[in-house]
Motif scaffolding. Sequence first.
Motif, PDB file in Angstrom:
ATOM      1  N   GLY A 177       0.791  -1.216   0.000  1.00  0.00           N
ATOM      2  CA  GLY A 177       0.000   0.000   0.000  1.00  0.00           C
ATOM      3  C   GLY A 177       0.822   1.264   0.000  1.00  0.00           C
ATOM      4  N   GLY A 178       2.149   1.137   0.132  1.00  0.00           N
ATOM      5  CA  GLY A 178       3.021   2.296   0.039  1.00  0.00           C
ATOM      6  C   GLY A 178       3.346   2.922   1.374  1.00  0.00           C
ATOM      7  N   GLY A 179       4.037   4.080   1.304  1.00  0.00           N
ATOM      8  CA  GLY A 179       4.471   4.747   2.520  1.00  0.00           C
ATOM      9  C   GLY A 179       5.603   3.988   3.175  1.00  0.00           C
ATOM     10  N   ALA A 180       6.077   4.516   4.284  1.00  0.00           N
ATOM     11  CA  ALA A 180       7.152   3.864   5.037  1.00  0.00           C
ATOM     12  C   ALA A 180       6.580   3.061   6.195  1.00  0.00           C
ATOM     13  N   ASN A 181       7.287   2.016   6.584  1.00  0.00           N
ATOM     14  CA  ASN A 181       6.992   1.243   7.799  1.00  0.00           C
ATOM     15  C   ASN A 181       5.670   0.477   7.741  1.00  0.00           C
ATOM     16  N   ASP A 182       4.984   0.470   6.578  1.00  0.00           N
ATOM     17  CA  ASP A 182       3.670  -0.164   6.441  1.00  0.00           C
ATOM     18  C   ASP A 182       2.625   0.526   7.319  1.00  0.00           C
ATOM     19  N   VAL A 183       2.706   1.863   7.388  1.00  0.00           N
ATOM     20  CA  VAL A 183       1.709   2.654   8.109  1.00  0.00           C
ATOM     21  C   VAL A 183       1.234   3.785   7.203  1.00  0.00           C
ATOM     22  N   ALA A 184       0.311   4.618   7.700  1.00  0.00           N
ATOM     23  CA  ALA A 184      -0.317   5.736   6.990  1.00  0.00           C
ATOM     24  C   ALA A 184      -1.744   5.320   6.630  1.00  0.00           C
ATOM     25  N   PRO A 185      -2.564   6.258   6.173  1.00  0.00           N
ATOM     26  CA  PRO A 185      -3.932   5.899   5.803  1.00  0.00           C
ATOM     27  C   PRO A 185      -3.973   4.755   4.801  1.00  0.00           C
ATOM     28  N   GLY A 186      -4.841   3.799   5.073  1.00  0.00           N
ATOM     29  CA  GLY A 186      -4.945   2.630   4.203  1.00  0.00           C
ATOM     30  C   GLY A 186      -4.144   1.445   4.677  1.00  0.00           C
ATOM     31  N   HIS A 187      -3.431   1.610   5.799  1.00  0.00           N
ATOM     32  CA  HIS A 187      -2.664   0.505   6.387  1.00  0.00           C
ATOM     33  C   HIS A 187      -3.337   0.121   7.700  1.00  0.00           C
ATOM     34  N   VAL A 188      -3.820  -1.087   7.772  1.00  0.00           N
ATOM     35  CA  VAL A 188      -4.646  -1.505   8.903  1.00  0.00           C
ATOM     36  C   VAL A 188      -3.780  -2.022  10.058  1.00  0.00           C
ATOM     37  N   PRO A 189      -4.307  -2.052  11.276  1.00  0.00           N
ATOM     38  CA  PRO A 189      -3.565  -2.662  12.391  1.00  0.00           C
ATOM     39  C   PRO A 189      -3.405  -4.162  12.164  1.00  0.00           C
ATOM     40  N   ASP A 190      -2.314  -4.730  12.688  1.00  0.00           N
ATOM     41  CA  ASP A 190      -2.129  -6.172  12.577  1.00  0.00           C
ATOM     42  C   ASP A 190      -1.891  -6.770  13.963  1.00  0.00           C
ATOM     43  N   TRP A 191      -1.433  -7.995  13.987  1.00  0.00           N
ATOM     44  CA  TRP A 191      -1.287  -8.740  15.243  1.00  0.00           C
ATOM     45  C   TRP A 191      -0.022  -8.384  16.009  1.00  0.00           C
ATOM     46  N   TYR A 192       0.901  -7.605  15.429  1.00  0.00           N
ATOM     47  CA  TYR A 192       2.222  -7.365  16.032  1.00  0.00           C
ATOM     48  C   TYR A 192       2.268  -5.932  16.567  1.00  0.00           C
ATOM     49  N   PRO A 193       2.073  -5.724  17.871  1.00  0.00           N
ATOM     50  CA  PRO A 193       1.964  -4.366  18.417  1.00  0.00           C
ATOM     51  C   PRO A 193       3.274  -3.592  18.455  1.00  0.00           C
ATOM     52  N   VAL A 194       4.406  -4.267  18.326  1.00  0.00           N
ATOM     53  CA  VAL A 194       5.695  -3.564  18.407  1.00  0.00           C
ATOM     54  C   VAL A 194       5.842  -2.570  17.264  1.00  0.00           C
ATOM     55  N   ASN A 195       5.428  -2.979  16.073  1.00  0.00           N
ATOM     56  CA  ASN A 195       5.468  -2.105  14.900  1.00  0.00           C
ATOM     57  C   ASN A 195       4.039  -1.762  14.499  1.00  0.00           C
ATOM     58  N   GLU A 196       3.692  -0.496  14.577  1.00  0.00           N
ATOM     59  CA  GLU A 196       2.354  -0.062  14.198  1.00  0.00           C
ATOM     60  C   GLU A 196       2.099  -0.373  12.725  1.00  0.00           C
ATOM     61  N   GLY A 197       0.888  -0.776  12.377  1.00  0.00           N
ATOM     62  CA  GLY A 197       0.581  -1.221  11.013  1.00  0.00           C
ATOM     63  C   GLY A 197       0.675  -2.738  11.011  1.00  0.00           C
ATOM     64  N   GLY A 198       0.404  -3.415   9.979  1.00  0.00           N
ATOM     65  CA  GLY A 198       0.240  -2.993   8.648  1.00  0.00           C
ATOM     66  C   GLY A 198      -0.293  -4.108   7.785  1.00  0.00           C
ATOM     67  N   ASN A 199      -0.403  -3.781   6.520  1.00  0.00           N
ATOM     68  CA  ASN A 199      -1.019  -4.665   5.531  1.00  0.00           C
ATOM     69  C   ASN A 199      -0.229  -5.938   5.251  1.00  0.00           C
TER      70      ASN A 199
END
Length: 505
Positions: free
Chosen positions: A240-262
């Motif tokens: 989905g783009g952006g850095a770190n797999d975050v930003a609008p359009g990147h959903v939360p996942d199961w790994y809380p250490v790194n915010e995001g992602g798809n």
Amino acid sequence: MKRTMYLSDSTFPESFPRFQNFRRQLGGQANPRRSTPTPALLTVLLLCVTILLQGCEPDMDVAAPASKLNAESEALFKTKSVDLQLVADNMVSPIGLVAAPDKSKRLFVIDQIGKIWIIDAAGIKLSEPFIDVSPLMVSLSPFYDERGLLGLAFHPDYERNGRFFLYYTAPPRAGGPVPDASWNNISRISEFRVSASDANKASMGSEKIILEVDQPQGNHEGGTIAFGPDGYLYISIGDGGGANDVAPGHVPDWYPVNEGGNGQDIEANLLGNILRIDVNSGSPYSIPADNPFVGKPGLDEIYAYGFRNPFRFSFDMSGSRRLFAGDAGQNLWEEISVVEKGGNYGWNVKEGTHCFDAANPLQVLASCPEVDIYGNRLIDPVIEMKNLRNPAGGRTITIIGGNVYRGNAIPGFQGKYIFGSFAQNFSAPNGELFIANPAGPGLWSFQEIELAGSPGDIGHYLKGFGQDLEGEIYVTASTMLGPSGSTGKVFKLVLAGKEKGKDSI
């Protein structure tokens, strides 16, 4: 070794919106495709891209020094001196090549600007494109873009049914991933048919949209489509783009250490995955019964997940028939993986074989999970390279996935995996080629291929690969960073001294 980047390697800059804003401040037009930049502006913008593209830069390991290459590659890979033979030129941004699965011996070149060019059996590039979908696409930036016409796949029975498939980025639909945000584009997979009256022309009116995925950002589009040995269509789509797999359009996942992602989510959307669908049944497609998430949590189309930007993948055309995928890293590591059904390839828990830290992406976390919430282990790549921004030293912008050599023209290359680097940096067209021995557990050994006619690099930005029906390998490249100009070329990898009828590089 060097690093590669391209549409799908580490395609758009993570900071692309800032890049566009900077252009506007300098007087750039709203539609960059219709603007004519001055030389001074191009120079300034190139410097800016160098700074801004940090999120798109993949990494690679440092290859053996050039002084040791010839002796070591002869001993380890039993390679001979090779070169690049020019096959066709005068294209804009060729990002791949696909052979027609018929008796015509034609090669079809994917030009990012929306055109497919034909190279006939005599090695002549036809003057008119096979198809031009540029009117259907989102407008591209001539300076750098990861969108455009990204993939072509012929149906295995193309000789009889005339069906082929394209992956291109269409204008976004209304709305956005969250309030007050807009979609950037649509990843569209469409079926077309060849003209009934001209085998070198497609029927534009035959388009049938197969699959669409909303893209929140302008980078990490993935872009390869290919039929596997099982007859199903495989599709690579970035996170989905952006850095770190975050930003609008990147959903939360199961790994809380790194915010995001798809990349680690398999339920909310199709981003960050390799998909597998059946285009021979259903409307517009059906799901293979043995897809890994049929009847369990996860979207049925997903074949494998945990990818950042799997720009180029390929199937070994004989032997193991394995799927090899190049995935563009962020700041530290670039990678090539052997993709298995249901496999989790780590992003954004890991970057390459290393634990990823979204809060400090230039550092490596001391530890991270070995399995995901679904009980699937995180699969490490088979090839890892340092990115240009790696503090330990790297020489590649992004990695470009290639092909297993199955030809007969280059002794010693049979069964070896050929891949490359988009460029060593953003200041010069200096992509590189590499050869790996696909054997054994862990990371595979690999060497830079030093070309007889261009030692050190290929003198172009490496944008993709291709393979003909005999297993010979082709390189697509240009001297322009983005989809502009007319320096796009197709080269064939040949034994040095065997060039016939065309200039070598």
